[in-house]
Design an enzyme around this catalytic site. Sequence first.
Site, short mmCIF file in Angstrom:
data_model
loop_
_atom_site.label_atom_id
_atom_site.label_comp_id
_atom_site.label_asym_id
_atom_site.label_seq_id
_atom_site.Cartn_x
_atom_site.Cartn_y
_atom_site.Cartn_z
N SER A 8 0.85 -1.19 0.00
CA SER A 8 0.00 0.00 0.00
C SER A 8 0.88 1.24 0.00
CB SER A 8 -0.88 0.02 1.25
OG SER A 8 -1.37 1.33 1.47
N HIS A 33 -1.30 -1.63 -3.85
CA HIS A 33 -2.62 -1.41 -3.25
C HIS A 33 -2.84 0.10 -3.12
CE1 HIS A 33 -5.77 -2.75 -0.28
NE2 HIS A 33 -5.47 -1.62 0.34
N ASP A 35 -5.26 3.01 -1.72
CA ASP A 35 -6.30 3.26 -0.72
C ASP A 35 -7.04 4.55 -1.04
OD1 ASP A 35 -6.14 1.07 1.23
OD2 ASP A 35 -4.09 1.78 1.52
N MET A 37 -9.97 7.11 -0.29
CA MET A 37 -10.84 7.50 0.84
C MET A 37 -11.55 8.81 0.52
SD MET A 37 -8.29 6.70 3.99
CE MET A 37 -7.23 5.25 3.99
N HIS A 66 -8.51 -0.18 -3.50
CA HIS A 66 -9.37 -0.41 -2.33
C HIS A 66 -10.21 0.83 -2.12
CE1 HIS A 66 -9.43 -1.07 2.36
NE2 HIS A 66 -10.62 -1.16 1.81
N MET A 68 -12.63 3.01 -0.30
CA MET A 68 -13.28 3.29 0.98
C MET A 68 -14.12 4.55 0.78
SD MET A 68 -9.99 2.38 3.33
CE MET A 68 -8.91 2.50 1.91
N MET A 136 -10.37 -6.67 6.78
CA MET A 136 -9.69 -5.58 7.47
C MET A 136 -9.22 -6.03 8.86
SD MET A 136 -9.70 -3.24 5.21
CE MET A 136 -8.83 -2.02 6.21
N ASP A 174 -5.74 -6.79 5.48
CA ASP A 174 -5.32 -5.39 5.30
C ASP A 174 -5.36 -4.65 6.63
OD1 ASP A 174 -4.70 -2.90 4.32
OD2 ASP A 174 -6.61 -2.60 3.27
C1 DX5 Z 1 -6.31 1.35 5.93
C2 DX5 Z 1 -5.87 0.90 4.58
C3 DX5 Z 1 -4.67 0.05 4.56
C4 DX5 Z 1 -3.42 0.73 5.08
C5 DX5 Z 1 -2.64 -0.31 5.79
O1 DX5 Z 1 -7.58 1.92 5.83
O2 DX5 Z 1 -6.90 0.16 3.95
O3 DX5 Z 1 -4.43 -0.47 3.26
O4 DX5 Z 1 -2.63 1.29 4.09
O5 DX5 Z 1 -1.62 0.32 6.46
P1 DX5 Z 1 -0.79 -0.42 7.58
O6 DX5 Z 1 -0.14 -1.63 6.91
O7 DX5 Z 1 0.16 0.60 8.03
O8 DX5 Z 1 -1.76 -0.87 8.64
ZN ZN Z 2 -6.37 -0.81 2.06
#
Ligand code: DX5
Ligand code: ZN
Length: 216
Positions: A8, A33, A35, A37, A66, A68, A136, A174
């Site tokens: 990620s 990956h 993320d 948001m 991913h 969110m 998660m 994740d």
């Molecule tokens: C959190 C993300 C993850 C995040 C994980 O909402 O979906 O993908 O990047 O980060 P770490 O590995 O630091 O927990």
């Molecule tokens: Zn993620």
Amino acid sequence: MGLFTTVSILSSDFSAIGDTLREAADAGASMIHWDVMDGHFVPNLTFGPKLIDDFRKKSSLPFDTHLMITSPGDYLDRFLKSSDYLTFHVESVDKPGYLISRIREAGKGAGLSIKPQTPLPLLTPYISDLASVLLMGVEPGFGGQTISDAVYDRLALLVRMRREAGAAFKIVVDGGVHAENAAILRRAGADGVVLGSAFIAAENKKKFIEAVSADK
Ligand code: DX5
Ligand code: ZN
């Protein structure tokens, strides 16, 4: 078989994402990956599809996006463009099946992600059509959190659900994954892990990926 590793970019310096992509490939990571948001589904904001499109040409690794976000259906086509796998939250829509079909019709792998407190049986109607379930380990929204202890039992249940359905989706954890808990996650049934802050912090990224993906 060892874990596959998805890096990620969330915890990287966003002005140097290209460097992280290169480091991930050089270290032997399996995938990238992204993320996404929206400040609504989760209390944080990151980036939209243009950024992923722009970095598509900077990496030959597969991209897993991913989402969110509250209305993933509204932006599905935009994110499909540069994603090999598109993952959205089962909590974010009323009819996940429709979006899963759209992802599959585009020739991409469909993923459903599920938050730590959401009952896993909510996934049951869809599991035969999924390429992956993104389980998660933390509340989505931020990198660098501690993994929930409940994730191990949830992995075991998901493995059982997959077997009973005769399904073939990959189970990816994740959030909160690091070199020390990766082997435990693998033994509990994970096929792959997302690596965020632990990858960024690792001094020797190749050794880190090797340690996480080792068959042990
Ligand atoms: C959190 C993300 C993850 C995040 C994980 O909402 O979906 O993908 O990047 O980060 P770490 O590995 O630091 O927990
Ligand atoms: Zn993620």
